[in-house]
Design an enzyme around this catalytic site. Structure first.
Site, PDB file in Angstrom:
ATOM      1  N   TYR A 286       0.835  -1.205   0.000  1.00 57.22           N
ATOM      2  CA  TYR A 286       0.000   0.000   0.000  1.00 57.22           C
ATOM      3  C   TYR A 286       0.862   1.243   0.000  1.00 57.22           C
ATOM      4  O   TYR A 286       0.550   2.236  -0.622  1.00 57.22           O
ATOM      5  CB  TYR A 286      -0.933  -0.040   1.210  1.00 57.22           C
ATOM      6  CG  TYR A 286      -1.816   1.164   1.340  1.00 57.22           C
ATOM      7  CD1 TYR A 286      -1.578   2.128   2.308  1.00 57.22           C
ATOM      8  CD2 TYR A 286      -2.908   1.358   0.488  1.00 57.22           C
ATOM      9  CE1 TYR A 286      -2.401   3.228   2.437  1.00 57.22           C
ATOM     10  CE2 TYR A 286      -3.734   2.468   0.611  1.00 57.22           C
ATOM     11  CZ  TYR A 286      -3.474   3.396   1.597  1.00 57.22           C
ATOM     12  OH  TYR A 286      -4.286   4.493   1.723  1.00 57.22           O
ATOM     13  N   GLU A 287       1.987   1.185   0.737  1.00 59.95           N
ATOM     14  CA  GLU A 287       2.871   2.335   0.828  1.00 59.95           C
ATOM     15  C   GLU A 287       3.889   2.352  -0.312  1.00 59.95           C
ATOM     16  O   GLU A 287       4.843   3.110  -0.289  1.00 59.95           O
ATOM     17  CB  GLU A 287       3.573   2.331   2.196  1.00 59.95           C
ATOM     18  CG  GLU A 287       2.614   2.634   3.336  1.00 59.95           C
ATOM     19  CD  GLU A 287       3.262   2.630   4.720  1.00 59.95           C
ATOM     20  OE1 GLU A 287       4.371   2.087   4.856  1.00 59.95           O
ATOM     21  OE2 GLU A 287       2.645   3.170   5.654  1.00 59.95           O
TER      22      GLU A 287
ATOM     23  N   GLU B 226       4.603   1.921  15.476  1.00 65.35           N
ATOM     24  CA  GLU B 226       5.352   1.668  14.238  1.00 65.35           C
ATOM     25  C   GLU B 226       4.420   1.316  13.070  1.00 65.35           C
ATOM     26  O   GLU B 226       4.602   1.766  11.956  1.00 65.35           O
ATOM     27  CB  GLU B 226       6.359   0.538  14.503  1.00 65.35           C
ATOM     28  CG  GLU B 226       7.027  -0.089  13.302  1.00 65.35           C
ATOM     29  CD  GLU B 226       8.026   0.811  12.596  1.00 65.35           C
ATOM     30  OE1 GLU B 226       8.395   1.853  13.162  1.00 65.35           O
ATOM     31  OE2 GLU B 226       8.429   0.478  11.465  1.00 65.35           O
TER      32      GLU B 226
ATOM     33  N   GLY C  86     -13.531   0.535   8.038  1.00 66.71           N
ATOM     34  CA  GLY C  86     -14.799   1.232   8.207  1.00 66.71           C
ATOM     35  C   GLY C  86     -15.677   0.635   9.288  1.00 66.71           C
ATOM     36  O   GLY C  86     -16.862   0.930   9.375  1.00 66.71           O
TER      37      GLY C  86
ATOM     38  N   GLY D 229     -14.430   0.375  12.631  1.00 63.90           N
ATOM     39  CA  GLY D 229     -13.905   0.784  13.939  1.00 63.90           C
ATOM     40  C   GLY D 229     -12.731  -0.031  14.428  1.00 63.90           C
ATOM     41  O   GLY D 229     -12.269   0.146  15.553  1.00 63.90           O
TER      42      GLY D 229
ATOM     43  N   LYS E  70      -3.793  10.136   2.057  1.00 60.74           N
ATOM     44  CA  LYS E  70      -4.897  10.975   2.523  1.00 60.74           C
ATOM     45  C   LYS E  70      -5.888  10.233   3.426  1.00 60.74           C
ATOM     46  O   LYS E  70      -6.278  10.762   4.451  1.00 60.74           O
ATOM     47  CB  LYS E  70      -5.618  11.622   1.332  1.00 60.74           C
ATOM     48  CG  LYS E  70      -6.464  12.792   1.743  1.00 60.74           C
ATOM     49  CD  LYS E  70      -6.853  13.700   0.607  1.00 60.74           C
ATOM     50  CE  LYS E  70      -7.665  14.909   1.055  1.00 60.74           C
ATOM     51  NZ  LYS E  70      -8.475  14.743   2.253  1.00 60.74           N
TER      52      LYS E  70
ATOM     53  N   TYR F 248      -6.390  10.002  11.150  1.00 58.90           N
ATOM     54  CA  TYR F 248      -5.641  10.381  12.353  1.00 58.90           C
ATOM     55  C   TYR F 248      -5.964  11.797  12.808  1.00 58.90           C
ATOM     56  O   TYR F 248      -6.198  12.028  13.998  1.00 58.90           O
ATOM     57  CB  TYR F 248      -4.135  10.248  12.115  1.00 58.90           C
ATOM     58  CG  TYR F 248      -3.679   8.828  11.955  1.00 58.90           C
ATOM     59  CD1 TYR F 248      -3.047   8.398  10.793  1.00 58.90           C
ATOM     60  CD2 TYR F 248      -3.895   7.887  12.958  1.00 58.90           C
ATOM     61  CE1 TYR F 248      -2.635   7.090  10.648  1.00 58.90           C
ATOM     62  CE2 TYR F 248      -3.488   6.574  12.810  1.00 58.90           C
ATOM     63  CZ  TYR F 248      -2.859   6.179  11.645  1.00 58.90           C
ATOM     64  OH  TYR F 248      -2.461   4.888  11.484  1.00 58.90           O
TER      65      TYR F 248
END
Lengths: 175, 173
Positions: free
Chosen positions: A32-33, A97, A107, A109, A139, A145
């Site tokens: 994903y990163e 980390e 989505g 929780g 995003k 966060y």
């Protein structure tokens, strides 16, 4: 629907799964990163470094009941990995980390539950800060966060994250 | 100038605390310092210390105007990268202004790198303020990459009431 298993209780009894979910999820998070080729840690490293007498890190797993397991049969659907750090200004702190939830369980929780558990453990251990880093283009994570009440110390105060590794680190150690 | 780099002892905490405040003033945030030498003594010199510290000491004949011979410090702790494994985080590196330019900062930094290497750490990480050009230049010259610039990493923090609020939302055991 979810329960959090403070590392080392249920997990230790089960034994055999230990480490499996982490390498699987680590790779998903890394993909994903956009940084998948950078994952060098193996399952064995995680077992050794996280489950010794003085572990380098601690973890919490999010687990769903049998009826909600994934197609591949996974019940462990999210995790967070953290360790204790120190601020010379305020003392004991926690560094988160990784925080990861499998896409089909978002989505609901789960991420919030994992992170707030870390915050709870942080306060119980006498920590005054919970720190972590995120990529500025991420995003969905940024929004998540900031929506929880944290602040961006890079954008507001100007902190830059620096790293020395590989050949540069080797040379530095030899000076 | 002759100097020695050594592991900090409990008795050094008053000097370390003094220099932490100097560093905070330099970073324009002296009101952020909430701990004193007592917390450093408790947290760094117990059975499972939360940090390690090195100090730079000069001989008596080079002491500062106020009489200090401990003129620099490096405070660090061990961390973990889920991708690369063990790492060391350099929380503070500071040399008193009148003692700069003598290699003390370099000696402290490389000693931390050496200690980390002996513990199989594969990374040394730290933060620096974007306006702090002398420090940014110092670390860049030592081979550090600025990950905020190159990869877009941002440092995020929960503290104070926001941390309390987050903790109150944790699921019950």
């Amino acid at each position: 629907m979810t329960f959090l298993d403070p590392w080392g209780q249920e997990s230790q009894k089960q034994g055999s799964w230990r480490g499996t979910i982490h390498v699987h999820s680590l790779k998903e998070l890394a993909e994903y990163e956009n940084l998948a080729e950078h994952v060098k840690v193996t399952q064995k490293d995680l077992e050794q470094d996280g489950f010794s007498k003085n572990p380098f890190f601690h973890g919490i797993i999010a687990e769903v009941p049998e009826q909600h397991r994934t197609k591949e049969g996974h019940r462990k659907v999210g995790y967070t990995l953290y360790f204790y750090s120190y601020s010379s200004f305020v003392g004991r702190a926690i560094y988160m980390e990784d925080l990861y939830v499998m896409p089909e369980f978002r989505g609901k929780g789960v991420g919030k539950a994992l992170m707030s558990k870390v915050a709870q453990l942080a306060l119980a251990a006498g920590c005054h800060q919970l720190n972590f880093t995120i990529l500025n283009w991420n995003k969905p994570s940024m929004d998540f966060y900031l929506g929880q009440g944290c602040f961006d110390a890079t954008a507001t105060i100007g902190y830059h994250c620096m790293r020395c590794e590989g050949e540069a680190l080797k040379q530095l150690a030899q000076l | 100038m002759n100097f020695k780099i050594r592991r900090a002892a409990k008795e050094d905490c008053k000097d370390i605390s003094r220099m932490i405040m100097d560093l905070a003033i330099y970073e324009k945030m002296p009101d952020q310092v909430k701990i004193s030498h007592e917390e450093l003594e408790r947290d760094g010199f117990c059975q499972n210390p939360l940090f390690e510290c090195l100090v730079a000491e000069v001989p008596e004949e080079h002491k500062s105007n106020e009489g200090f011979t401990v003129t620099g410090y490096a405070l660090y702790f061990y961390t973990y990268s889920t991708w690369k494994g063990r790492a060391v985080y350099l929380e503070d590196l500071y040399v008193m202004p009148k003692f700069r330019g003598n290699g003390i900062g370099t000696a402290l930094l490389s000693k931390v790198a050496e200690i980390g290497k002996k513990k199989q750490c594969v990374r040394l990480q730290l933060s620096v303020l974007n306006w702090n050009t002398p420090s940014r230049d110092f670390y860049a010259a030592k081979g550090a990459q600025d990950l905020t610039v190159t990869e877009g990493w941002h440092a995020i923090r929960f503290d104070g009431q926001n941390l309390d609020n987050l903790a109150n939302e944790a699921p019950k055991d």
